[in-house]
Write an enzyme that holds these catalytic residues in place. Sequence first.
Site, PDB file in Angstrom:
ATOM      1  N   LYS A 163       0.853  -1.202   0.000  1.00 57.17           N
ATOM      2  CA  LYS A 163       0.000   0.000   0.000  1.00 57.17           C
ATOM      3  C   LYS A 163       0.886   1.248   0.000  1.00 57.17           C
ATOM      4  O   LYS A 163       1.942   1.264   0.650  1.00 57.17           O
ATOM      5  CB  LYS A 163      -0.888  -0.045   1.248  1.00 57.17           C
ATOM      6  CG  LYS A 163      -2.010   0.977   1.312  1.00 57.17           C
ATOM      7  CD  LYS A 163      -2.839   0.774   2.586  1.00 57.17           C
ATOM      8  CE  LYS A 163      -3.987   1.749   2.712  1.00 57.17           C
ATOM      9  NZ  LYS A 163      -4.771   1.561   3.945  1.00 57.17           N
TER      10      LYS A 163
ATOM     11  N   SER B  81      -9.738   1.587   3.067  1.00 60.94           N
ATOM     12  CA  SER B  81      -8.895   2.392   2.214  1.00 60.94           C
ATOM     13  C   SER B  81      -7.860   1.590   1.413  1.00 60.94           C
ATOM     14  O   SER B  81      -7.324   2.094   0.445  1.00 60.94           O
ATOM     15  CB  SER B  81      -8.153   3.411   3.070  1.00 60.94           C
ATOM     16  OG  SER B  81      -7.268   2.747   3.954  1.00 60.94           O
TER      17      SER B  81
ATOM     18  N   SER C 103      -9.953  -0.850   7.116  1.00 58.83           N
ATOM     19  CA  SER C 103      -9.353  -0.613   5.806  1.00 58.83           C
ATOM     20  C   SER C 103      -8.690  -1.826   5.162  1.00 58.83           C
ATOM     21  O   SER C 103      -8.319  -1.763   3.994  1.00 58.83           O
ATOM     22  CB  SER C 103      -8.329   0.520   5.893  1.00 58.83           C
ATOM     23  OG  SER C 103      -8.990   1.754   5.920  1.00 58.83           O
TER      24      SER C 103
END
Lengths: 487, 101, 479
Positions: free
Chosen positions: A78, A153, A177
């Site tokens: 990420k 997210s 997330s």
Amino acid sequence: MQLKEFTIERVIAGYRKQEFSPSELATSYLDAIEEQNGRLGAFLQVDRDLVLAQAAALDSRRQEVNKLPLFGVPIAIKDNFLVKNWQATAGSKILKGYVSPYTATCVEKLESAGAIIIGKTNLDEFAMGSSTENSAYFPAKNPWDTSRVTGGSSGGSASAVAAALAVGSLGSDTGGSIRQPARLCGIVGLKPTYGRVSRYGIIAFASSLDQVGPFGRTVQDVASLLEVISGYDRNDATSSRAIVPHYSDHLKGATLKNVRVGIARDWLEGVDGEVRKSFDEAVKLMIKDGAKIVDISLPHSRYALSTYYIIAPCEASSNLARYDGIHSGFRAEGVTDLDSVYFKSRGQGFGAEVKLRIMLGTYALSAGYYDAFYGKANEVRKLIQQDFLTAYEDCDCIVMPTSPSTAFKFGEKAADPIKMYTSDICTLPVSLAGLPALSVPCGLDSQGLPIGLQFIGKHFEESHLLKVAHKYELERGEFPLPAGVDY
Amino acid sequence: MSGSSNLDREDVLKIARLARLELDEAEVALYQDRLGRVLEYVRELNQVKTEKAATVKHVPRDAVSIREDRAIEFTDREALLRNAPAQIEEHFLVPTVIEQN
Amino acid sequence: MSLSEKYEAVIGLEVHAQLLTESKMFCGCRNAYGAPPNTQMCPVCTGQPGTLPVINQFAVELGVRAALAIKAEIHHESVFSRKNYFYPDLPKGYQISQYERPFCTRGKILISLGDGSEKEIGITRIHFEEDAGKNLHKGDHTQVDLNRAGVPLIEIVSEPDMRTAEEAGQYLRTLRTLLRYANVTDGDMEKGNFRCDANISVRPRGQKEFGTKVELKNINSFRFVEKAVEYEIDRQIRAIEGGETIVQQTRGWNSAKNVSEVMREKEDAHDYRYFPEPDLAPLQISDKWIGEIKNELPELPDQKKSRFESSYGLSGYDAGVLTASRDLANYFEGVVDVCKDAKTSANWVMNELLGRLNAVGKDIVETPVSAMELANLISKVQSGAISGKIGKTVFEEMFETGKTAESIIEAQGLKQISDPSALEPVVRKVMEANPGQVAGYKAGKVKLLGFFVGQVMKETKGQANPGLVNDIVKKLLDS
């Protein structure tokens, strides 16, 4: 070579049988990403040179495939993680072009285990969001239906694994997330106990909640990644010294016999019909395998959303103060005095949701409001946590849906913050309690979109949690891949 | 919560000033609405009886991790300066600051 | 009634002291003064994304030492907080400090005043925090050096117990001495590792409530602590007398103009939005740890003073002078170690050395005469190799030139004459030159003995051993 078939075990087996070299495998992934990323928006940065350099180094160390648990396994990271020489934008314009001066501890551990960092994945700006629509660059799209969101997210990390553009990936989970996009993309995603994995090198959103965790196609893969990234880190004073078990070995011989599974009935009331049906079937499967169902009560969890939307923005408002147009990242053009450096750089550099949360936190911490907001929310947080500890006197793990509804369309929830925030209603209490939890796919709805089951464990008992989830996964059987993934 | 959920324009501007965020007119209106909605929602915490919270122990944690006092040199300071938007003579550069401290 | 009789000042001091650690408060960068700009920085102290603080153990120990030195309460659990504000020298946008729950509260120190009295000053709290970097103003721009960012500090907040500039000055000096004794800080105001802000208000004598306080900053030298505080008290009294209302504000001392100037008004007061630092669990300081730190705590001034009295037999006054700083006490003990005579050593150090140092405005650490050399000189006097009087001349020379006693005595032929065969001719010469006095002595004026000794000493430029001269004079006159 069929990327869609690759799990960690399968990749390692391929190297052992000399079916391909690290460079060959890396090249295949890079090609697939190049082909698919325009459609999916899963990656923000893929640097061929950086990837092939890692692969080439492994080519000359082929004999180490027996020593390194992730030898040559392509892992996506990420983009709120720092990896030296890679950009780290956190999906924000304010960090555009920021080059990491050091590597996050968990990524260092992946590298030492032989993994190839294949790229940096898309996310909601500073991990604030539940759809990856808040990325400053472009939204990530759900491989099951590209008109729908990936969840967030960590949408890019979930999308990349679901679309077989990486064997596994890392995300961060502050209020859901990891679990929520895993669920929307039909893969496994784990948020470990707070303190299990070092946060050093993860761009902070809400420090008391942020936790790093893995995505994989199977519980087995998630366990293999967790055992590599976990452990005490002297650079993170909140990381735990608790011993890291061999999670993946522990899965062997897992059973649900006499496992007491807690269910909070009142939590199922607001859940979509199809989600509820799928949940009930999963529970039936577990009972069939010997699990004992226990009714539990988590009365304060109904306040989790309010609690979370005070605590997280407060911490975020402080964590994001460092993006000031002076020390790193973006400075607005044409600024000639100090105030405009601050006001314009931050005003232009942050996106709408981030500004909303910074202001929320700033307000809640400001003089006269602290006790009513941050103080009160932390008290409620303790009660939420206490409910879980009480529930665990009667059960060994808890199951509930990962989110109340399936993947929504772009823009569907963008207008009302509370509506968007409710997609995390089932994951927030767990985050506030600091507990480990993972989402495992448990079915498809009538539109062919994945539904997920959330398993919640006791603090630092990931081993037991993974065993239960693994056994359920075996009972469930093979889970399909999204239609377009045929490479 | 003691604060009214209906924030006025001035409240929004005051918060934005504290947070060093420049907002245009449309944003002020947008955040007045959105902040108002969220603050209205979180008011529900007022009803929660939290007297018992004081007796709840925190998440089981190790004692705070402490570092030995040993100097370790970070060798790539150029990487730190390079990431700054403006530098001069190995310093971070800003427009003139009126000294407050 | 004079204005100073009509009004009373109320003063509290906030002192920031940098701790003598090897590394910074929350990262491994070196804590050292004077390095080239931005060479002592790393991802943590420059606030790079993703970095986290980890507490320096030795910084905590130095804080505990400070707490022990002021006899304060040390809390087993304390909490770090974030103080949020934007400034170019603050790379994270917040300073990690302690706010609601500091590690130390309720201390006190005893100060001595010019009139011989003593006064106890309360210390509200000590807490840990990290220093900020430095903004360097260059006319059209400002540049930031982060070498100092993250250097460990303790902030020591006094009670508003002081009433005069003298008390404020003495408090600050006494505190500095204590902290230097405990090896907590360098205590150098000029280098900025010991900084002081004063909260000053005035009120009519007899009034219970405090007046409106003004915070006075930039008091960055011991040379003008009293002057700055005195000025501010005076300014406030005049303002009140002139019918003005004192407004709460921050003023800075301008040492070039000898005035205090407005820095900011209360309306600009910051809203720091303190909250507990989520990256650090509460700091635990156990009794066991405090015990270990106590065992290693260097001797503090009052302990040293009583030891000087009991083991060296010094008067309270002498012991007090010699323990005024740890460096001076160490110097004195260095002298005693060699020459073994505490009382004589004390006299030399206090009368000769301190007299000369004070005259030239130097500190003991800058002395041109080392403890070893002073001890050698004293030994020469004690053994009779030189006389006490010549000893003092030699000391002057040592102080001026930095030469050793040995070389000065050698070069100037100052060695005491203790050889009777060398002195007898001189005595005879003096007797021959003064027949009248010889006759007088023989007639019974025995007091004239001193006259002859004096003449011989004069003749030998003081180098003759006076005891021996006495014996020879007596022998020859009586024969």
